[in-house]
Motif scaffolding. Sequence first.
Motif, short mmCIF file in Angstrom:
data_model
loop_
_atom_site.label_atom_id
_atom_site.label_comp_id
_atom_site.label_asym_id
_atom_site.label_seq_id
_atom_site.Cartn_x
_atom_site.Cartn_y
_atom_site.Cartn_z
N GLN A 101 0.91 -1.24 -0.22
CA GLN A 101 0.10 0.12 -0.05
C GLN A 101 1.00 1.04 -0.01
O GLN A 101 1.14 1.71 0.96
N LEU A 102 1.29 1.78 -1.18
CA LEU A 102 2.34 2.59 -1.29
C LEU A 102 1.98 3.88 -2.37
O LEU A 102 0.96 3.21 -3.45
N GLY A 156 -9.13 15.11 6.48
CA GLY A 156 -8.41 13.93 6.54
C GLY A 156 -6.98 13.74 6.69
O GLY A 156 -6.44 12.66 7.07
N ALA A 157 -6.24 15.08 6.29
CA ALA A 157 -4.72 14.95 6.42
C ALA A 157 -4.00 14.18 5.44
O ALA A 157 -3.15 14.66 4.92
N LEU A 158 -4.65 12.84 5.28
CA LEU A 158 -3.94 11.98 4.23
C LEU A 158 -2.53 11.66 4.45
O LEU A 158 -1.45 12.05 3.92
N PHE A 159 -2.20 10.99 5.65
CA PHE A 159 -1.10 10.62 6.29
C PHE A 159 -0.23 9.58 5.48
O PHE A 159 -0.89 8.57 5.25
N SER A 160 0.93 9.61 5.52
CA SER A 160 1.94 8.60 5.06
C SER A 160 3.33 8.46 5.39
O SER A 160 3.66 9.58 6.08
N CYS A 161 3.80 7.38 5.69
CA CYS A 161 5.31 7.46 6.12
C CYS A 161 6.13 6.23 5.34
O CYS A 161 5.49 5.43 4.62
N GLY A 162 7.22 6.40 5.61
CA GLY A 162 8.14 5.38 4.72
C GLY A 162 9.80 5.57 5.01
O GLY A 162 10.18 6.17 5.81
N ASP A 163 10.54 4.93 4.25
CA ASP A 163 11.88 5.24 4.28
C ASP A 163 12.73 4.82 5.53
O ASP A 163 13.24 5.78 6.29
N GLY A 164 12.58 3.62 5.98
CA GLY A 164 13.11 3.33 7.13
C GLY A 164 14.84 3.26 7.26
O GLY A 164 15.36 3.33 6.12
N HIS A 165 15.35 3.82 8.38
CA HIS A 165 16.77 4.07 8.33
C HIS A 165 17.24 3.42 9.66
O HIS A 165 16.86 3.75 10.77
N ALA A 166 18.30 2.62 9.81
CA ALA A 166 18.77 2.09 10.93
C ALA A 166 19.61 3.04 11.79
O ALA A 166 19.97 2.86 12.79
N SER A 213 -0.02 13.86 -3.17
CA SER A 213 -1.02 14.39 -3.91
C SER A 213 -2.39 14.48 -2.94
O SER A 213 -2.60 13.61 -2.53
N LYS A 214 -3.15 15.56 -2.85
CA LYS A 214 -4.21 15.80 -2.37
C LYS A 214 -5.38 14.83 -2.91
O LYS A 214 -6.59 14.61 -2.48
N SER A 215 -5.27 14.41 -4.20
CA SER A 215 -6.22 13.51 -4.81
C SER A 215 -5.96 11.89 -4.77
O SER A 215 -6.78 11.29 -5.14
N LEU A 216 -4.95 11.72 -4.12
CA LEU A 216 -5.00 10.12 -3.87
C LEU A 216 -6.10 9.52 -2.99
O LEU A 216 -6.75 10.17 -2.18
N THR A 217 -6.36 8.28 -3.54
CA THR A 217 -7.23 7.77 -2.62
C THR A 217 -6.82 7.02 -1.17
O THR A 217 -5.91 6.48 -1.48
N PRO A 218 -7.40 7.38 -0.20
CA PRO A 218 -7.13 6.98 1.17
C PRO A 218 -7.11 5.34 1.12
O PRO A 218 -8.03 4.84 0.57
N VAL A 219 -6.13 4.57 1.68
CA VAL A 219 -6.21 3.10 1.84
C VAL A 219 -7.20 2.99 2.97
O VAL A 219 -7.31 1.61 3.08
#
Length: 331
Positions: A15-16, A188-198, A21-27
Amino acid sequence: MSSHQHSSFHITSSQLHLNWSKSLTPVMTVPSGSEITFDLRDGGNLQIRPDNAATSLSDFDFSQADPAQGPIYIDTAEPGDVLKIEFLDLVPGSYGWTAIFPGFGLLSDEFPDPVLKIWDLSPSKKTATFKSGIEVPVRPFLGIVGVAPAVEGELSTIPPYAKSGGNMDCRDLSRKGSTLYLPVNVPGALFSCGDGHAAQGDGEVCGTAIETTMKVRLRLTVEKRSLRQERGYAIQCPHFVTPPPTKEDVEARMAAESKGEYAVLGIHEDMREATRMAVRGMIDWLEAEKGLTRVEAYMLASVGAGLKFAEVVDMPNFGVVCSMPLSVFVE
């Protein structure tokens, strides 16, 4: 938060999205205060692995880099509100990687060739071995944390943005125990995250940290505009609070500080050139005094060095410090 609620919201690695974009459909849609778990891909979108290390850089597709996972619609979030993000747990994958890509990085003009290092991130280890005698402390955090922008169209996930966050690559902003505040720009804010760093040094100067997949748990809470109005200020860019140190943190910091650090002060009328001067000086020292190749020194600076402004008022010149904790040298 009950265990049932805790387990009911999960974002999978599929789910990425690759643009903001504010037009993305929320998952998914969640109520304010929800805890959510994520299985995050790394910043390379799983294109670099131990099994394809020999060919992964030559085959790398930058259009697939820096995926953000989501977006999540948070009930009651409206423009003018603030989204509070609490980082509850972050667990790196079993391996990580650091790469130098041609044309990318603070000193890209001096390092034109592709180079890749694969790291062992065994869960039992508190450090990652750079090479014999050099250990980098593992301090997991997320490079990408953001909400949808208010602007029309799509924005790349590679740079960060003042109004919506994104690929901020700030090692204290999104580690376990930290709390981040972002302005809400769209319903709805439309929050996402990613790009893990050790682990990562300040600046991520070679262009990459110790990139890794990550299992993450966080809590999303909406703070209504009226709350900030009562306090007399608005959030216009990312704000964050770091956690108090644990006993383990204090012991690790004392051990590190007991050995001191080596630092270089870059001075130039251009902030970027002052930073380049400081990092270049650190590379020179690591090469001459610690026996590293220039490529190794550049990578070690990217995953372990500190950067800070020493002064920004004595015009026309700026002072930027690049420092390396001597505790990373264990032999």
